[in-house]
Design a protein around this motif. Structure first.
Motif, short mmCIF file in Angstrom:
data_model
loop_
_atom_site.label_atom_id
_atom_site.label_comp_id
_atom_site.label_asym_id
_atom_site.label_seq_id
_atom_site.Cartn_x
_atom_site.Cartn_y
_atom_site.Cartn_z
N GLU A 48 0.84 -1.19 0.00
CA GLU A 48 0.00 0.00 0.00
C GLU A 48 0.88 1.24 0.00
OE1 GLU A 48 -4.09 1.53 2.15
OE2 GLU A 48 -2.67 0.35 3.33
N ASN A 49 0.67 2.13 -0.97
CA ASN A 49 1.45 3.36 -1.09
C ASN A 49 2.95 3.08 -1.11
OD1 ASN A 49 -0.96 4.88 -1.01
ND2 ASN A 49 -0.92 4.91 1.23
N GLY A 50 3.33 2.01 -1.80
CA GLY A 50 4.74 1.67 -1.93
C GLY A 50 5.33 0.98 -0.72
N GLN A 51 4.53 0.73 0.32
CA GLN A 51 5.02 0.07 1.52
C GLN A 51 4.57 -1.39 1.54
OE1 GLN A 51 3.76 1.83 5.20
NE2 GLN A 51 4.84 0.35 6.48
#
Length: 224
Positions: A48-51
């Motif tokens: 999510e969101n690059g995490q």
């Protein structure tokens, strides 16, 4: 010489936006020399969101018998992510911890007992770990005792579980509650809250209880 092998399975699921969830499992071994190991056996994570999601399984706490009726806690770092094996002479207990965030994982913990056979009781004692302010469930602690061993008082059990969680979370014990679980679920998931009116744990209103677990993925997979 190894006389007994005691095992436990830790299984947890954390969905996007629901935060971290932890499973603790304590095994008592009556002062025998023991080697404890733990490792993730299956893991899948989201993004999510690059995490990316994460999962960790470690030995978080251990105790040794130092005299008649006395147990001392070993000076272990409760969040050492590299501690997945330890040999403990005169071992009283070992506590394993698995934490997941935006992921699902299964870990297998084993205790190899030397010198004499040890058989665990079939009855498992489980305690929910709850954030006092929000009522959110932070984790579940399962406790396995050798056959024939009497459980300490309810108050002592809940206090020790709360202290163990506070140490692992690096928080004040006053921020957490420990509530005896009426049942011991195989899978614990995030998004649970304590209903203070009934004393039972339930899912947050409006969130679906349906989920795709590792087990369902494995059942659908074709043999190679």
């Amino acid at each position: 010489m190894i006389e007994s092998v005691l095992t436990a399975t830790l299984w947890a699921l954390s969905r996007r936006g629901e935060g971290k969830i932890d499973v603790f499992h304590t095994i008592f071994v009556r002062g025998r020399t023991a080697t404890a190991t733990v490792a993730l056996s299956a893991f899948t994570n989201g993004e999510e969101n690059g995490q990316l999601g994460s999962a960790t399984a470690i030995i978080t706490k251990a105790g040794v018998v130092t005299g008649p009726g006395r147990t001392d806690t070993l000076p272990l770092d409760p969040i050492d992510i590299l501690r997945n094996q330890i040999r403990i002479p005169n071992c009283s207990f070992v506590t394993f911890r698995m934490g997941v965030q935006m992921a699902e994982a299964i870990a297998v913990a084993s205790v190899f007992v030397e010198g004499a056979p040890v058989t665990l009781s079939t009855r498992m004692h489980s305690v929910w770990i709850v954030d006092k302010g929000s009522g959110r469930v932070r984790g579940l602690h399962k406790i396995a005792l050798p056959h024939g061993t009497r459980l300490p008082s309810e108050a002592l059990l809940l206090r020790r579980v709360r202290e163990c969680a506070a140490h692992a979370f690096d928080e004040d014990t006053r921020t957490l509650s420990a509530v005896r679980a009426s049942r011991s679920p195989a899978l614990i998931s995030s998004g649970l809250i304590l209903d203070r009116a009934t004393g039972r744990v339930r899912r947050v209103p409006g969130q679906s209880a349906t989920q795709t677990t590792l087990a369902s993925v494995f059942r659908k997979a074709r043999p190679i």
